[in-house]
Design a protein around this motif. Structure first.
Motif, PDB file in Angstrom:
ATOM      1  N   LEU A 224      18.934 -12.762  10.465  1.00  0.00           N
ATOM      2  CA  LEU A 224      19.518 -13.888  11.175  1.00  0.00           C
ATOM      3  C   LEU A 224      18.465 -14.547  12.059  1.00  0.00           C
ATOM      4  O   LEU A 224      17.773 -13.879  12.825  1.00  0.00           O
ATOM      5  CB  LEU A 224      20.688 -13.405  12.038  1.00  0.00           C
TER       6      LEU A 224
ATOM      7  N   LEU B 298      30.023 -14.801   4.216  1.00  0.00           N
ATOM      8  CA  LEU B 298      29.048 -15.876   4.342  1.00  0.00           C
ATOM      9  C   LEU B 298      28.930 -16.646   3.032  1.00  0.00           C
ATOM     10  O   LEU B 298      28.862 -16.050   1.960  1.00  0.00           O
ATOM     11  CB  LEU B 298      27.680 -15.305   4.708  1.00  0.00           C
TER      12      LEU B 298
ATOM     13  N   ARG C 279      22.410 -18.886  15.267  1.00  0.00           N
ATOM     14  CA  ARG C 279      23.766 -19.298  14.956  1.00  0.00           C
ATOM     15  C   ARG C 279      24.165 -20.421  15.887  1.00  0.00           C
ATOM     16  O   ARG C 279      23.700 -20.473  17.022  1.00  0.00           O
ATOM     17  CB  ARG C 279      24.732 -18.128  15.079  1.00  0.00           C
TER      18      ARG C 279
ATOM     19  N   GLN D 236      13.953 -15.298   5.473  1.00  0.00           N
ATOM     20  CA  GLN D 236      13.380 -14.157   4.753  1.00  0.00           C
ATOM     21  C   GLN D 236      11.881 -14.377   4.631  1.00  0.00           C
ATOM     22  O   GLN D 236      11.416 -15.229   3.859  1.00  0.00           O
ATOM     23  CB  GLN D 236      14.021 -13.992   3.381  1.00  0.00           C
TER      24      GLN D 236
ATOM     25  N   PHE E 173      25.033 -20.710  10.415  1.00  0.00           N
ATOM     26  CA  PHE E 173      23.916 -19.815  10.677  1.00  0.00           C
ATOM     27  C   PHE E 173      22.685 -20.291   9.912  1.00  0.00           C
ATOM     28  O   PHE E 173      22.787 -20.927   8.875  1.00  0.00           O
ATOM     29  CB  PHE E 173      24.228 -18.389  10.189  1.00  0.00           C
TER      30      PHE E 173
ATOM     31  N   TYR F  53      19.484 -18.175   8.269  1.00  0.00           N
ATOM     32  CA  TYR F  53      18.853 -16.902   7.974  1.00  0.00           C
ATOM     33  C   TYR F  53      17.445 -17.176   7.449  1.00  0.00           C
ATOM     34  O   TYR F  53      17.179 -18.207   6.823  1.00  0.00           O
ATOM     35  CB  TYR F  53      19.645 -16.126   6.923  1.00  0.00           C
TER      36      TYR F  53
ATOM     37  N   TYR G  79      17.597 -19.922   4.708  1.00  0.00           N
ATOM     38  CA  TYR G  79      18.928 -20.106   4.135  1.00  0.00           C
ATOM     39  C   TYR G  79      19.904 -20.544   5.223  1.00  0.00           C
ATOM     40  O   TYR G  79      19.994 -19.912   6.274  1.00  0.00           O
ATOM     41  CB  TYR G  79      19.455 -18.803   3.529  1.00  0.00           C
TER      42      TYR G  79
ATOM     43  N   ARG H 287      13.244  -8.287   4.754  1.00  0.00           N
ATOM     44  CA  ARG H 287      14.651  -8.486   4.458  1.00  0.00           C
ATOM     45  C   ARG H 287      15.181  -9.764   5.088  1.00  0.00           C
ATOM     46  O   ARG H 287      14.589 -10.305   6.017  1.00  0.00           O
ATOM     47  CB  ARG H 287      15.473  -7.284   4.925  1.00  0.00           C
ATOM     48  N   LEU H 288      16.283 -10.201   4.574  1.00  0.00           N
ATOM     49  CA  LEU H 288      16.963 -11.367   5.121  1.00  0.00           C
ATOM     50  C   LEU H 288      17.426 -11.052   6.548  1.00  0.00           C
ATOM     51  O   LEU H 288      18.004  -9.999   6.804  1.00  0.00           O
ATOM     52  CB  LEU H 288      18.181 -11.653   4.228  1.00  0.00           C
TER      53      LEU H 288
END
Lengths: 111, 116
Positions: free
Chosen positions: A46, A99, A49, A38, A34, A36, A86, A43-44
């Motif tokens: 997705l 994760l 994927r 931010q 994945f 991610y 990330y 907020r973090l």
């Protein structure tokens, strides 16, 4: 043990330039990978994927099992892409959605 | 739809004190997770609840950390007594299903903990 490595802490590119955020992983089984993101003061969330094989906000990532990599790419960077990115790994299949994250790469797009 | 909410957003406590962090998952999400990022390190998994049961607590660092989810709704993470190395950001997340296939995990904004 599984591990995710993001070699760059900070990546600065000019607007319109191509972007590649590197991610390498180690895992003995068949993982799900994945990305991610931010954004500042958010907020973090997705981004994408590997199993979806989709492009989100112009970003794509291809899982290369031979090189154990999952680099994130975008052909033309935009200022709004500036954020913390990330890379993360999870064992595939049912069970705990645990994760494993890399340390993250801060992308700065220069106007 | 409300997202995952965490309280407090910031907390500064002295070494040896107790802090309790709270997480409200998205309504209807049976799966709740705690993660944390300490300074200079990766975001790391702490534990996973399915409803009120601990599915996986392999990431809990030591017995100074206690997570609960009574009633299977909100969760608390208590640190007692807090140590300097506990400083960091504690993330809560929730998902509708278990496992990662076809499932999306939603994160809260995090609770920043500073132990002085």
């Amino acid at each position: 043990a599984q591990r995710v490595t993001q070699p760059e802490k900070l990546l600065s590119v000019f607007k319109g330039a191509p972007v590649e955020l590197k991610c390498n992983y180690s895992y003995s089984g068949s993982p799900e990978l994945f990305w991610y993101v931010q954004y500042s003061r958010q907020r973090l969330q997705l981004l994408l994927r590997h199993i979806s094989r989709e492009s989100i906000k112009g970003f794509t990532a291809d899982l290369n099992k031979g090189e154990t990599s999952f680099h994130l790419k975008k052909p033309f960077a935009q200022e709004e892409d500036s954020a913390m990115y990330y890379c993360a790994l999870s064992p595939s299949g049912a069970g705990s959605y645990q994760l494993t994250f890399g340390k993250g790469t801060k992308l700065s797009v220069i106007p | 739809e409300a997202g995952v909410t965490q309280f407090p957003s910031h907390s500064v406590i002295e070494k040896g004190q107790t802090v309790t962090l709270r997480c409200d998952p998205i309504s209807g999400h049976d799966n709740l997770y705690w993660y944390r990022r300490v300074m200079g390190k990766e975001i790391k998994f702490l534990l996973h609840f399915v409803k009120e049961s601990k599915q996986d607590e392999s990431g809990m660092p030591n017995n100074r950390f206690l997570a609960e989810r009574t009633g299977g709704t909100y969760s608390t993470l208590k640190v007692q007594p807090a140590e300097l190395e506990d400083s960091g950001v504690y993330f809560c997340a929730s998902s509708q299903f278990q496992g990662s296939s076809g499932n999306t995990i939603y994160f809260g904004e995090g609770s920043w903990l500073t132990v002085v």
